[in-house]
Design a protein around this motif. Sequence first.
Motif, short mmCIF file in Angstrom:
data_model
loop_
_atom_site.label_atom_id
_atom_site.label_comp_id
_atom_site.label_asym_id
_atom_site.label_seq_id
_atom_site.Cartn_x
_atom_site.Cartn_y
_atom_site.Cartn_z
N ALA A 132 0.81 -1.26 -0.07
CA ALA A 132 -0.11 -0.08 -0.02
C ALA A 132 0.94 1.18 0.01
O ALA A 132 0.54 2.20 -0.77
CB ALA A 132 -1.09 -0.05 1.23
N CYS A 133 1.94 1.23 0.63
CA CYS A 133 2.94 2.52 0.82
C CYS A 133 3.46 2.67 -0.33
O CYS A 133 3.74 3.86 -0.86
CB CYS A 133 3.86 2.31 1.95
N ALA A 134 3.86 1.67 -1.40
CA ALA A 134 4.61 1.90 -2.77
C ALA A 134 3.43 2.28 -3.47
O ALA A 134 3.82 3.10 -4.50
CB ALA A 134 4.98 0.32 -3.01
N ASP A 135 2.22 1.86 -3.63
CA ASP A 135 1.13 2.53 -4.42
C ASP A 135 0.76 4.23 -3.84
O ASP A 135 0.87 4.89 -4.73
CB ASP A 135 -0.35 1.69 -4.05
N VAL A 136 1.04 4.37 -2.58
CA VAL A 136 0.76 5.70 -2.15
C VAL A 136 1.95 6.39 -2.99
O VAL A 136 1.71 7.56 -3.22
CB VAL A 136 0.90 5.89 -0.59
N ALA A 137 3.21 5.98 -2.84
CA ALA A 137 4.28 6.73 -3.26
C ALA A 137 4.22 6.97 -5.07
O ALA A 137 4.64 8.17 -5.24
CB ALA A 137 5.65 5.75 -2.94
N ARG A 138 3.89 5.81 -5.58
CA ARG A 138 3.58 5.87 -6.81
C ARG A 138 2.69 7.05 -7.28
O ARG A 138 2.70 8.06 -8.33
CB ARG A 138 3.23 4.63 -7.64
N LEU A 139 1.63 6.96 -6.72
CA LEU A 139 0.32 8.16 -6.69
C LEU A 139 0.95 9.56 -6.46
O LEU A 139 0.60 10.54 -7.25
CB LEU A 139 -0.86 7.89 -5.82
N ASN A 140 1.54 9.75 -5.59
CA ASN A 140 2.48 11.01 -5.05
C ASN A 140 3.44 11.30 -6.14
O ASN A 140 3.37 12.82 -6.63
CB ASN A 140 3.07 10.75 -3.70
N LEU A 141 4.02 10.43 -6.70
CA LEU A 141 4.92 10.85 -8.02
C LEU A 141 4.00 11.27 -9.05
O LEU A 141 4.42 12.18 -10.04
CB LEU A 141 5.73 9.69 -8.37
N ALA A 142 2.72 10.58 -9.39
CA ALA A 142 1.87 11.04 -10.40
C ALA A 142 1.60 12.34 -10.03
O ALA A 142 1.12 13.34 -11.16
CB ALA A 142 0.73 10.17 -10.46
N VAL A 143 1.27 12.93 -9.04
CA VAL A 143 0.60 14.25 -8.71
C VAL A 143 1.77 15.14 -8.65
O VAL A 143 1.74 16.47 -9.10
CB VAL A 143 -0.11 14.07 -7.33
N ASN A 144 3.00 14.85 -8.29
CA ASN A 144 3.87 15.76 -8.34
C ASN A 144 5.30 15.02 -8.49
O ASN A 144 5.96 14.35 -7.63
CB ASN A 144 4.33 16.37 -6.53
N ALA A 145 6.11 15.18 -9.76
CA ALA A 145 7.06 14.51 -10.31
C ALA A 145 8.32 14.85 -9.22
O ALA A 145 9.38 13.80 -9.43
CB ALA A 145 7.59 14.92 -11.70
N GLY A 146 8.45 15.81 -8.61
CA GLY A 146 9.52 16.11 -7.57
C GLY A 146 9.32 15.47 -6.10
O GLY A 146 10.31 15.86 -5.23
N TYR A 147 8.24 14.50 -6.13
CA TYR A 147 8.01 13.97 -4.75
C TYR A 147 9.14 13.24 -4.52
O TYR A 147 9.79 12.45 -5.27
CB TYR A 147 7.02 13.07 -4.88
N THR A 148 9.96 13.31 -3.26
CA THR A 148 11.18 12.77 -2.91
C THR A 148 11.04 11.47 -1.79
O THR A 148 11.83 10.96 -1.33
CB THR A 148 11.90 13.74 -2.34
N GLY A 149 9.65 11.34 -1.23
CA GLY A 149 9.64 10.36 -0.48
C GLY A 149 9.93 10.58 1.03
O GLY A 149 9.93 11.77 1.51
N GLY A 150 10.61 9.64 1.69
CA GLY A 150 10.98 9.83 3.20
C GLY A 150 10.01 10.43 4.04
O GLY A 150 10.28 11.27 4.81
N GLU A 151 8.98 9.48 4.12
CA GLU A 151 7.99 9.95 4.94
C GLU A 151 7.10 8.55 5.64
O GLU A 151 7.22 7.49 5.02
CB GLU A 151 6.60 10.65 4.46
N THR A 152 6.52 8.78 6.54
CA THR A 152 5.55 7.67 7.20
C THR A 152 4.17 7.90 6.98
O THR A 152 3.79 8.89 7.09
CB THR A 152 5.96 7.60 8.64
N VAL A 153 3.47 6.86 6.36
CA VAL A 153 2.22 7.01 6.03
C VAL A 153 1.22 6.09 6.97
O VAL A 153 1.30 4.98 7.25
CB VAL A 153 2.05 6.29 4.50
N ALA A 154 0.33 6.97 7.52
CA ALA A 154 -0.80 5.93 8.27
C ALA A 154 -1.85 5.53 7.66
O ALA A 154 -2.37 6.01 6.66
CB ALA A 154 -1.37 7.06 9.22
N ILE A 155 -2.01 4.25 7.74
CA ILE A 155 -3.17 3.31 7.21
C ILE A 155 -3.80 2.83 8.30
O ILE A 155 -3.26 1.83 8.98
CB ILE A 155 -2.43 2.15 6.06
#
Length: 103
Positions: A28-51
Motif C-alpha cells: 500500500a505504501c508503494a502505491d501511495v508513493a507512486r500516486l504521489n509521484l503522479a501528482v508531483n514529479a518532484g516527490y522525494t519520499g522519506g515519510e511515514t504513512v498512516a493506514i
Amino acid sequence: SLSLGGFYARFNVLGTELKAKSLGLAEACADVARLNLAVNAGYTGGETVAIESSSCAIRPIIAAGGEKIIETQAHAQDRYSNIRMRVNAGTLQITSWEEISHF
C-alpha cells in the motif's frame, strides 16, 4: 489437554497472518508513493504513512537513469516486509516489483 503441536500450529498461523499484514501495508505504501509521484514529479519520499491503525515507511525515492526506485517498509509485531518497486520515470509504469530481505 492442549498438545504442543496444536500450540505451534496456532502460532504459525498467527505468524502467517502478521506477515500478510506487513506485506499488504508495504505494498500500500508503494502505491501511495507512486500516486504521489503522479501528482508531483518532484516527490522525494522519506515519510511515514498512516493506514488505519498501522503505518508504513516510504524511503527516499532514488532516481536511477530513466527509472525511479521506490522502497517501502512495514511491520506487524515482529514480521517485516520490504518492497522495492522500479517505475519508468516518465510514465510511472512498474518495471519491477519485489520483496527483499533488507535494504
